[in-house]
Design an enzyme around this catalytic site. Structure first.
Site, PDB file in Angstrom:
ATOM      1  N   GLU A 211       0.783  -1.056   0.071  1.00 28.15           N
ATOM      2  CA  GLU A 211       0.061   0.143  -0.041  1.00 28.15           C
ATOM      3  C   GLU A 211       0.861   1.215   0.002  1.00 28.15           C
ATOM      4  O   GLU A 211       1.829   1.502   0.895  1.00 28.15           O
ATOM      5  CB  GLU A 211      -0.757  -0.237   1.150  1.00 28.15           C
ATOM      6  CG  GLU A 211      -1.907   1.262   1.090  1.00 28.15           C
ATOM      7  CD  GLU A 211      -2.922   1.230   2.415  1.00 28.15           C
ATOM      8  OE1 GLU A 211      -3.658   2.125   2.556  1.00 28.15           O
ATOM      9  OE2 GLU A 211      -3.314   0.086   2.697  1.00 28.15           O
ATOM     10  N   LYS A 227      -8.445  -1.114   1.042  1.00 32.59           N
ATOM     11  CA  LYS A 227      -9.341  -1.719   2.151  1.00 32.59           C
ATOM     12  C   LYS A 227     -10.471  -2.687   1.700  1.00 32.59           C
ATOM     13  O   LYS A 227     -10.986  -2.440   0.497  1.00 32.59           O
ATOM     14  CB  LYS A 227     -10.296  -0.610   2.648  1.00 32.59           C
ATOM     15  CG  LYS A 227     -10.641  -0.365   4.058  1.00 32.59           C
ATOM     16  CD  LYS A 227      -9.311  -0.347   4.843  1.00 32.59           C
ATOM     17  CE  LYS A 227      -9.453  -0.042   6.370  1.00 32.59           C
ATOM     18  NZ  LYS A 227      -8.470  -0.486   6.977  1.00 32.59           N
TER      19      LYS A 227
END
Length: 405
Positions: A211, A227
């Protein structure tokens, strides 16, 4: 394993042992010139202090994304760039938020930067065997599930909309951890795979993070929040794309990240370039979006860190209220996890979020895993998701090891 180049596509990753996000020009060709450390409890503003340190060493941290003199020297060769690590606790200090509990790895600073110069020396290899002991959890599955329910209760009261809950585990070890850390850093899907270690060998961080917390390059600033998680099967992909709960959780964090970038001075309109795209990390599908903005003026490192740290996808929304919940719920501090870890070059900055990250401190190895909690979260399912995220890290650390003596 893949690494994101300037084009936004993927290329071959750095060799094992390279610092996270180090460009190809610095692979296996750098030497630590000098470093900066700041621990929670030290005086001063860590954002300003580390910015001043990097500026003094020739990096354009007052004007991010603007080229500096990459041939600048300090008597030891040309400056290659700098590694930067910022803990979640340091991020809390930067924005006057509630920090979590004490770190289980206090030997590691909360802010650490090291300036690298070019050299022909290769990365050191492993010097011996490595033996790993049994894992000890900082909370039981029941305690983890209870924390999830407490977040749901807080959401029901209107205190927060979402909170990321993280658990910690550690295991004793003996021997040289280098090979084990390199296995972590080379897990498939790790955009920021790499290792950052103290020059004296007292500690090391290995990350397999997929990420992007924040990147500044070619006149734009961007973030890639992740997410939403499912097993990396055809059915898991369909379930992730069809899940109203995962999509709502994801969009909530995208909105938070949009607001974080919009708070930066000197940025233009913030846009969502990609929403809820599915990419793979090890045996998991995860949903990722891309949020960016043009740099209309000069953006400095200190302002950037205050805007994005701690990362919204590992705090929740609203961020300050979520951090208060985290401090009350989690029995062990987040240590090196859920912070920022990456590279500052002469013409760009690229910091990953230190998820899927482990640390060693000379006697124990530490790992963290968790997930975002919303009103629709199932406590047992959240416990299982955290275990699924931790599994590849533990397997990489244990790969090919002899029994712990």
């Amino acid at each position: 394993m893949v690494h994101a180049p300037a084009s936004g596509g993927y290329s071959e990753v750095p060799p094992p042992g390279a610092p996270p996000a180090a460009p190809a020009s610095c692979h296996a060709r750098h030497h630590a010139l000098r470093s900066f450390s700041w621990h929670r409890g030290d005086s001063g503003d860590p954002a300003e202090l580390v910015t001043a340190f990097l500026e003094d060493n020739g990096l354009p941290v007052r004007k991010l994304g603007r080229s500096a003199d990459k041939n600048q020297t300090y008597g030891h060769g040309a400056i290659c760039g700098a590694s930067l690590y910022v803990s979640a606790d340091a991020g809390c200090v930067m924005i006057n938020a509630t920090p979590g509990g004490p770190s289980p790895v206090p030997v590691i600073p909360d802010v650490y930067a090291v300036v690298w110069v070019h050299t022909e020396d290769p990365f050191p290899g492993s010097t011996g065997s490595w033996n790993l002991g049994p894992w000890a959890e900082s909370w039981s599955p029941r305690q983890h599930a209870d924390a999830v329910q407490r977040v749901r209760d807080a959401i029901g009261r209107g205190d927060v909309y979402q909170v990321n809950v993280v658990g910690h585990a550690s295991a004793p070890y003996t021997g040289d951890p280098t090979a084990a850390l390199r296995r972590v850093a080379t897990l498939p899907g790790a955009r920021y795979g790499g290792i950052l270690a103290a020059p004296d060998g007292r500690w090391a961080i290995a990350t397999a993070s997929p990420e992007t917390l924040v990147e500044v390059r070619h006149g734009r600033v961007l973030t890639r929040p992740i997410k939403g998680t499912r097993p990396a099967t055809a059915q898991g992909r369909r379930e992730l794309l069809a899940s109203a709960k995962e999509r709502a959780e994801h969009i909530m964090i995208v909105d938070l990240e949009r607001n974080d970038l919009a708070r930066l001075p000197g940025t233009g309109p913030v846009r969502v370039d990609k929403l809820f795209a599915v990419r793979r990390w090890c045996g998991l599908w995860q949903a990722e979006s891309v949020v960016s903005a043009p740099l209309a003026g000069e953006v400095g490192l200190a302002d950037l860190l205050r805007a994005v740290c701690p990362g919204g996808s590992v705090t929740g929304a609203p961020k300050i209220a979520a951090l208060e919940q985290i401090a009350a719920l989690e029995p062990v501090g987040r240590g090196v996890s859920m912070g920022a870890l990456g590279w500052i070059g002469h013409d760009h900055l690229d910091l990953g979020l230190s998820i899927r990250t482990v640390a060693v401190d000379g006697s124990r190895v530490h790992a963290w895993a968790g997930g975002g909690i919303t009103a629709d979260s199932d406590p047992e399912a959240e416990v299982a998701e955290a275990a699924a995220k931790a599994g590849p890290l533990r397997a990489a650390l244990a790969g090919g090891l002899t029994a712990f003596a």
